[in-house]
Design an enzyme around this catalytic site. Structure first.
Site, PDB file in Angstrom:
ATOM      1  NE  ARG A 106      -3.862   2.177   2.973  1.00  0.00           N
ATOM      2  CZ  ARG A 106      -4.705   2.037   3.512  1.00  0.00           C
ATOM      3  NH1 ARG A 106      -4.694   1.383   4.338  1.00  0.00           N
ATOM      4  NH2 ARG A 106      -5.936   3.623   3.491  1.00  0.00           N
ATOM      5  CG  ASN A 138      -9.342   5.427  -2.835  1.00  0.00           C
ATOM      6  OD1 ASN A 138      -9.822   6.345  -1.775  1.00  0.00           O
ATOM      7  ND2 ASN A 138     -10.345   5.411  -3.513  1.00  0.00           N
ATOM      8  CG  HIS A 193     -13.214   6.187   1.204  1.00  0.00           C
ATOM      9  ND1 HIS A 193     -14.226   5.957   1.584  1.00  0.00           N
ATOM     10  CD2 HIS A 193     -12.413   6.450  -0.001  1.00  0.00           C
ATOM     11  CE1 HIS A 193     -14.239   4.948  -0.641  1.00  0.00           C
ATOM     12  NE2 HIS A 193     -13.122   5.452  -0.968  1.00  0.00           N
ATOM     13  CB  THR A 248     -16.370   1.545  -8.004  1.00  0.00           C
ATOM     14  OG1 THR A 248     -14.761   2.601  -7.429  1.00  0.00           O
ATOM     15  CG2 THR A 248     -15.958   0.259  -6.768  1.00  0.00           C
TER      16      THR A 248
END
EC number: 1.1.1.27
Length: 332
Positions: A106, A138, A193, A248
Site C-alpha cells: 500500500r 485513493n 475512507h 467502481t
C-alpha cells in the site's frame, strides 16, 4: 465573396471569453468519465475541461461526449494534455492515479500516487490559482493531505471525497433493512475512507428517533439483530463491486457530483468529506480524515463537531493512528 456564416449571422456583441462556472476533471479513466457524465447531466458547469496524459484515450472520450452535445446543457467541452486547458476553473476534480500491481505494498502504491500528484497539482494551481480542488484518487485521505501540502492552498479549498459515499451506502443499507427511503435515514460514517471507517451508531435516526434508543446494543457484538453487519457491508461494498465488474465508477461519481453541487451552488449542505482534523478529538498530527463539513463557494466553510460516544471516539482515533503510521513515512 461572403462566407455562409457571414451571410447567415450578424454579430452584435463579443463573446465572453471566460466561463462563469468551469469544472476540470483530471483523469479520463472509469471514475473520471463517470464524474464527467454525471456533472454534464446535472448541468453544474458552463464549461467542462478534461485533462489526461494519454492523448488518444483523452481525445476519444472527449469526442464521444462532444458528439452528444445536442443532448446536454453544458455549452462547452474542452480537452488537452496541457493544464492550460483547465485555466480559470472554479473546481478541479482529481481522479487520476496509479493502480495497484500484484505484490505491491500500500505504501509503494501511495508513493507512486504522490509522484502523480506532484506532476498534476502545480499545473492546476498555475492555471487556476483560486480554484477549489477535490481529490478522489485513493487512498483519498492521505492524498488530500499531499495535495494540500503541494498546492499551498488554504485547508478550506482542498477537499477529499472521503466518506460521503460511505455515509450514502450506510443510509441506503439502513433504509433497505427498515423499508425506508435512504433520504429519510440519517447517519454518518466518519474517519478513513476505507477499512477503519467509523459508523456513528449513537446518532443514527429516523425522523429524530435514534435507533440506539430502541436497541441500546445496536452496532455492537452483543446486538441480537446484528446491525454491525450493515457497516461491514459499507466497507465491503466497494470491494464487491470491484470484484464483480473490475472497477467502481457510478456511485463515487454521483457522490462527487453531489459534493460539487454544494460547493458551486453555495448550498451550505453538510457532507462527510476529508479535511484536516488536527486539534479535534485530541489529535495532534496533521491528519486528514472525514468529518461532517459545511460546503459552500468558499469550500469547507465550517466543521460540525460530532458528539461521539467513548467507543466511537476511540475507533476514530484508531483510524487516525492507522493513517499516521503510513503517512509519516511518506516522501514529499
Amino acid at each position: 465573396m461572403s462566407t455562409v456564416k457571414e451571410q447567415l449571422i450578424q454579430n452584435l456583441a463579443p463573446d465572453e471569453k471566460q466561463s462563469r462556472c468551469k469544472i476540470t476533471v483530471v483523469g479520463v479513466g472509469n471514475v473520471g468519465m463517470a464524474c464527467a457524465i454525471s456533472i454534464l447531466l446535472k448541468g453544474l458547469a458552463d464549461e467542462l475541461a478534461l485533462v489526461d496524459a494519454d492523448e488518444n484515450k483523452l481525445k476519444g472520450e472527449a469526442l464521444d461526449l462532444l458528439h452528444g452535445s445536442l443532448f446536454l446543457s453544458t455549452p462547452k467541452i474542452v480537452f488537452g494534455k496541457d493544464y492550460s486547458v483547465s485555466a480559470n476553473s472554479k473546481l478541479v476534480i482529481i481522479t487520476a492515479g496509479a493502480r495497484m500491481v500484484s505484490g505491491e505494498s500500500r505504501l509503494a502504491l501511495l508513493q507512486r500516487n504522490v509522484t502523480s500528484m506532484k506532476a498534476i497539482v502545480p499545473g492546476v494551481i498555475q492555471n487556476s490559482p483560486d480554484c477549489k480542488i477535490m481529490i478522489v484518487t485513493n487512498p483519498v485521505d492521505i492524498l488530500t493531505y499531499v495535495v494540500w501540502k503541494i498546492s499551498g492552498l488554504p485547508v478550506s479549498s482542498v477537499i477529499g471525497s472521503g466518506c460521503n459515499l460511505d455515509s450514502a451506502r450506510f443510509r441506503y443499507l439502513i433504509g433497505e433493512k427498515l423499508g425506508v427511503n435512504p433520504s429519510s435515514c440519517h447517519g454518518w460514517v466518519l474517519g478513513e475512507h476505507g477499512d477503519s471507517s467509523v459508523p456513528i451508531w449513537s446518532g443514527v435516526n429516523i425522523a429524530g428517533v435514534t435507533l440506539k434508543s430502541l436497541n441500546p446494543a445496536i452496532g455492537s457484538d452483543s446486538d441480537k439483530e446484528q446491525w454491525k453487519t450493515v457497516h461491514k457491508q459499507v466497507v465491503d461494498g466497494g470491494y464487491e463491486v470491484l470484484n464483480l465488474k473490475g472497477y467502481t465508477s457510478w456511485a463515487i461519481a454521483l457522490s462527487v457530483t453531489d459534493i460539487a453541487a454544494s460547493i458551486l451552488k453555495n448550498l451550505k449542505r453538510v457532507h462527510a468529506v476529508t479535511t484536516l482534523v488536527k486539534g479535534l478529538y485530541g489529535i495532534k498530527e496533521e491528519i486528514f480524515l472525514s468529518i461532517p463539513c459545511v460546503l459552500g463557494q468558499s469550500g469547507i466553510t465550517d466543521l460540525v463537531k460530532v458528539n461521539m460516544n467513548t467507543e466511537e471516539e476511540a475507533l476514530f482515533k484508531k483510524s487516525c493512528d492507522i493513517l499516521w503510521n503510513i503517512q509519516k513515512d511518506l516522501q514529499l
